[in-house]
Design an enzyme around this catalytic site. Structure first.
Site, PDB file in Angstrom:
ATOM      1  CB  THR A 218      -0.903  -0.011   1.260  1.00 21.49           C
ATOM      2  OG1 THR A 218      -1.703  -1.180   1.194  1.00 21.49           O
ATOM      3  CG2 THR A 218      -1.795   1.199   1.338  1.00 21.49           C
TER       4      THR A 218
ATOM      5  CG  ASP B  77      -1.410  -7.446  -2.010  1.00 21.08           C
ATOM      6  OD1 ASP B  77      -2.413  -6.714  -2.013  1.00 21.08           O
ATOM      7  OD2 ASP B  77      -1.122  -8.203  -1.056  1.00 21.08           O
TER       8      ASP B  77
ATOM      9  CB  CYS C 177      -1.647 -17.058  23.599  1.00 21.56           C
ATOM     10  SG  CYS C 177      -2.718 -18.167  24.501  1.00 21.56           S
TER      11      CYS C 177
HETATM   12  N1  ASP Z   1      -2.368  -6.140   0.908  1.00 22.06           N
HETATM   13  C1  ASP Z   1      -1.375  -5.137   1.169  1.00 22.06           C
HETATM   14  C2  ASP Z   1      -0.025  -5.824   1.222  1.00 22.06           C
HETATM   15  O1  ASP Z   1       0.302  -6.455   2.184  1.00 22.06           O
HETATM   16  C3  ASP Z   1      -1.663  -4.420   2.421  1.00 22.06           C
HETATM   17  C4  ASP Z   1      -0.624  -3.402   2.812  1.00 22.06           C
HETATM   18  O2  ASP Z   1       0.274  -3.063   2.110  1.00 22.06           O
HETATM   19  O3  ASP Z   1      -0.720  -2.897   3.899  1.00 22.06           O
HETATM   20  O4  ASP Z   1       0.718  -5.731   0.309  1.00 22.06           O
END
Ligand code: ASP
Length: 350
Positions: free
Chosen positions: A20, A64, A287
């Protein structure tokens, strides 16, 4: 390789793998798309104000992090090795979903580290107004370039920097899918906290024995590991398929509480069968915090007797990465078991 800033002091290599943080909203169709990483200074002009040289390297295509494979870890280890002498620190921009797996893996794959390797990312893309990406990146740059009074790196470790907290990479885990505090380190204190100043918790930071040693990398990984999460209603067939699976060399058993599993005859029989097949079985608790201790309850003790080894307070991510790494080093399962219970890179409290 793009030269972003030419001011000389510390030199940082910013490695963009995807996720992201490197996305921007397309003005036409409003979807999130990776931006041209050579423009990072335009997106985050603040990093240009640091008195350090920052070069960038983008993996192509950016992914991603749900698509991360061990081949990315191998590529990262090779890149860091290749550029090791040129830079004082490395920042890996990575999606949050598998960041703890990647940081754990690199912690084992890089040996003799004397420089920081800081993973970071964000919950909101860098191009949106309330992004957490800028703050995470700025903190990561400050930490990756920080030196102590003797000129050594403040944090010569593989770590995760997120929402003002710096964690040991192999202690981190993703704890929240929507809040800015996406990562926690439930079993180990933060290595640093970013407030008005960055406060380093120096007593918890691992330092090398020799600051002038050279970096070696271990890129051979054996991925024949399965994860079995114990739950009420689990069936003999599922347990057997996983523990005795042909392609499985090791299993991480995610057990209840302090390391307990059902004490049913069929379960013990399958454990015996797996032991007879020389499977490596590691006990890690479901946990979020706390440790396995197979001596507390009869149900835990029975796992120990069946040859299950103690994962202590390891995260599942770290146990998986450690198994990949150790099994890649040796075909001897007895040796892997011996090394699994040793604290190699600060991943377990032992
Ligand atoms: N789906 C994305 C990823 O892990 C989410 C992120 O970047 O926070 O690449």
């Amino acid at each position: 390789m793009n030269k972003v800033n030419t001011t000389r002091k510390s030199a940082i290599l910013l490695i963009y793998t995807g996720g992201t943080i490197g996305m921007k909203q397309d003005v036409n169709d409003l979807t999130l798309k990776p931006f041209d990483f050579s423009q990072i200074l335009e997106e985050v002009p603040e990093i240009g104000k640091f008195a350090c040289k920052i070069d960038s390297h983008a993996f192509n295509p950016p992914i991603d992090s749900s698509d991360v494979e061990p081949s990315l870890w191998q590529a990262l280890a090779n890149l860091i090795k290749e550029k090791y002498e040129e830079y004082d620190g490395f920042i890996v921009l990575h999606g949050t979903d598998t960041m703890s797996y990647s940081a754990s893996a690199l912690s084992f794959m890089l040996d003799g580290l004397t420089k920081p390797v800081v993973f970071t990312g964000s919950q909101l893309p860098i191009g949106v107004p309330r992004t957490d990406g800028k703050e995470n990146l700025i903190s990561a740059v400050e930490i990756a370039s920080a030196k102590d009074n003797e000129g050594h790196a403040e944090v010569p470790e593989v770590c995760v920097c997120f929402d003002s907290i710096l964690m040991r990479g192999n202690r981190s885990t993703k704890i929240n899918s929507e809040e800015f505090r996406a990562f926690g380190s439930p079993n180990f204190p933060p290595l640093a906290e970013a407030g008005i100043n960055i406060r380093y918790n120096r007593e918890f930071i691992r330092k090398p024995n020799d600051w002038y040693q050279s970096l070696t990398i271990n890129t051979s990984l054996d991925t024949r590991v399965s994860i079995l999460k114990i739950h009420p209603g689990i069936t003999p067939r599922v347990v057997r398929n996983i523990l005795c699976g042909e392609d499985t060399r090791a299993v991480i058993l995610e057990t209840y509480g302090s390391g307990n599993a059902p004490m049913k005859k069929w379960f013990l029989d399958i454990l015996d069968e797996a032991a007879g097949m020389d499977k490596i079985i590691v006990n890690v608790t479901q946990c979020l915090a706390g440790t396995v201790n197979m001596d507390i309850y009869a149900n835990g003790k029975m796992l120990e007797k069946a040859g299950v080894i103690d994962g202590y307070d390891s995260t599942t991510e770290s146990a998986l990465a450690k198994l990949f790494y150790l099994m890649g080093k040796s075909g001897d399962n007895g040796w892997v078991r011996e090394m699994m219970v040793k604290n190699l890179k600060g991943e377990i409290s032992k």
